[in-house]
Write an enzyme that holds these catalytic residues in place. Structure first.
Site, short mmCIF file in Angstrom:
data_model
loop_
_atom_site.label_atom_id
_atom_site.label_comp_id
_atom_site.label_asym_id
_atom_site.label_seq_id
_atom_site.Cartn_x
_atom_site.Cartn_y
_atom_site.Cartn_z
N VAL A 36 22.73 -12.07 45.26
CA VAL A 36 23.30 -13.35 45.67
C VAL A 36 24.02 -14.04 44.51
O VAL A 36 25.16 -14.48 44.64
CB VAL A 36 22.20 -14.27 46.25
N PHE B 220 24.15 -16.99 53.42
CA PHE B 220 24.06 -16.15 54.63
C PHE B 220 24.74 -14.79 54.45
O PHE B 220 24.94 -14.08 55.44
CB PHE B 220 24.68 -16.89 55.82
N LYS C 257 25.65 -10.89 53.88
CA LYS C 257 24.95 -9.64 54.23
C LYS C 257 25.21 -8.65 53.11
O LYS C 257 26.37 -8.45 52.74
CB LYS C 257 25.54 -8.99 55.49
N CYS D 47 15.32 -9.38 52.61
CA CYS D 47 15.32 -10.67 53.32
C CYS D 47 14.47 -10.69 54.59
O CYS D 47 13.47 -11.40 54.64
CB CYS D 47 16.75 -11.08 53.65
N LYS E 95 20.01 -0.18 54.32
CA LYS E 95 21.12 -0.16 55.25
C LYS E 95 22.30 0.48 54.52
O LYS E 95 22.22 0.70 53.30
CB LYS E 95 21.46 -1.56 55.74
N ARG F 149 14.68 -2.28 48.73
CA ARG F 149 13.52 -3.14 48.95
C ARG F 149 13.11 -3.10 50.42
O ARG F 149 13.94 -3.31 51.30
CB ARG F 149 13.84 -4.58 48.50
#
Ligand code: NAD
Length: 440
Positions: free
Chosen positions: A11, A155, A157, A266, A327, A334
């Site tokens: 982030v 927010f 991704k 998350c 993903k 994580r």
């Protein structure tokens, strides 16, 4: 504007690069010396599409720099963003120690500053409701200089973080301070020229918005996974059912892909933290508890399929794993389903050969010498008893199936992401097991 960002993870780095790209003067701070040294040399320690180029361009233009010196960074900035980790603690709540440590450091820097300029402290980290109030109390105890604490949840991704940051659907700002509102509006206005909104609200609602968004997305995944498992029982095909429901505009197609469950830094921790928040207010979130439970079961359920195929004995069997990251388009592992699944295969005596386009370096820190790391997807499946696909990387979508069949000892594929057409896999001569569809 002059902004410092504390924490240079997924982030913090993306935020820093994105804000620098719009012409702001950015200082990124971390307490991890190795990370800062790498960044100062122009190396990005994580994989995120487009990030390396964006950072290089902004470093060249002198709009972003990296330091271990929190005090200097805070003193040079109008806005201080906290983007440190909020991992799960033992009870399942968000561990706020990094956030509160950062807040304390910011306060000490403000207090030592010879000037008296107003500062905005914005939390980008995902933090439970009430955290801004805690930060405010900590800072006010250390300094009487003017400041405001703002909630500014992120927010983005992973895998599309740069794009999400540069073109956000919305920006949420929680504050009741007018000067802080104006400064945050000014900061974000270049990102919202296409008309997407900056949504101002009270601080507690902003903190909740982030958790509610993640909890809802996690709920969609657990829901479709449960329906997929039911489809298998009743002889339906979740792929067809998904198309059938997605055309309803009230439902839509997004985030309804069945698989081996959600992972990452998350959803798992944020769902559990929200359950804990509710509990601390004497409220029980029945849906969220099931979302978490279904997600854990989904991995077990997939493993059971593998074990059942091998009659419960996988001792000495070789599994070629395609995909380790939680993903596609990230190197982050994580809470990745691959970790649970590989650990379980190893515990039952199997041999694991794994390939991932970007996460091999992360995997090496987790599995060390317990698995074999393959250099290509095809290397991972040589002489294997089965191919197990766990992450939906593009490069796994259209492999050379003749080559796959030749390389595997037996033509068996367990597909945890429903990447292939089941009937075509059967006609190619594979035993093909996916999620929510009959084996072929
Ligand atoms: P991360 O673990 O990748 O990075 C956190 C960084 O903070 C690390 O580099 C660490 O060294 C640094 N740090 C910790 N304490 C520090 C301190 N006191 N001073 C300076 N640096 C410090 O974390 P992340 O994935 O970037 O997530 C950060 C926060 O943002 C979390 O709260 C997370 O829930 C939230 N978030 C993450 C995502 C995501 O996709 N990763 C998306 C939205 C929100």
């Amino acid at each position: 504007m002059k902004v410092c960002i504390i924490g240079t993870g997924y982030v913090g780095l993306v935020t820093g690069a994105g804000l620098a790209e719009m012409g702001n003067d950015i200082i990124c701070v971390d307490k991890d010396q190795t990370k800062i040294t790498e960044l100062q040399q122009g190396n990005v320690p994580i994989y995120e599409p487009g990030l390396q180029d964006l950072l290089e361009a902004n470093i060249r233009e002198g709009r972003i720099r990296f330091t271990l010196d929190l005090h200097q960074a805070v003193q040079a900035s109008q806005i201080c963003m906290i983007a440190v980790g909020t991992p799960q603690d033992e009870a399942g709540s968000a561990d706020l120690s990094y956030v509160l440590e950062a807040a304390k450091g910011i306060a000490q820097a403000i207090q030592k500053d010879t000037g008296n300029t107003y500062k905005v402290i914005a939390t980008k980290s995902t933090v439970p409701v009430g955290t801004a109030e805690k930060i405010k109390a900590i800072v006010a105890e250390i300094t009487d200089k003017p400041f405001a604490v703002v909630s500014n949840p992120e927010f983005l991704k992973q895998g599309a973080a740069v794009e999400d940051f540069l073109k956000p659907d919305r920006v949420v700002i929680g504050t009741d301070d007018e000067q802080a509102s104006e400064m945050m509006r000014e900061l974000y206005s270049p990102f919202l020229r296409t008309g997407n909104p900056v949504i101002f609200m009270d601080v507690r609602s902003a903190e909740m918005t982030k958790y509610v968004a993640n909890a809802f997305l996690a709920t969609k995944i657990s829901f479709i996974n449960e329906m997929a498992n039911l489809c298998e029982k009743v002889g339906a095909d979740i792929g067809q059912v998904r198309v059938g429901i997605a055309s309803d505009s009230r439902i839509g197609p997004q985030f309804l892909f069945p698989g081996v469950g959600y992972g990452g830094s998350c959803f798992p921790k944020d769902v559990r933290a929200l359950i804990q928040t509710a509990q601390s207010f004497g409220f029980t979130t029945d849906i969220l508890k099931q979302v978490d439970a279904v997600n854990n079961q989904q991995r077990e359920y997939f493993l059971e399929k593998i074990l059942t195929y091998f009659n419960g004995d996988i001792q000495g069997k070789i599994f070629g794993i395609w995909g380790l990251s939680f993903k596609a388009r990230t190197d982050d592992m994580r809470e990745a389903p691959s970790v649970t699944i590989i650990e379980a295969l190893l515990n039952q005596g199997a041999i694991v050969k794994a390939f991932d386009p970007k996460a091999l370096h992360t995997a090496k820190t987790i599995f060390k010498d317990k698995i074999i790391y393959a250099e290509t997807a095809y290397d991972a499946i040589g002489n294997a008893d089965a191919l197990v696909l766990l992450t939906e990387w593009n490069e796994f979508r259209r492999p050379d199936f003749d080559r796959v069949k030749t390389l595997l000892k037996t033509p068996v594929i367990f597909d945890g992401r429903n990447q292939y057409d089941a009937a075509r896999m059967a006609s190619r001569g594979f035993y093909y097991m996916s999620v929510g569809r009959a084996p072929a």
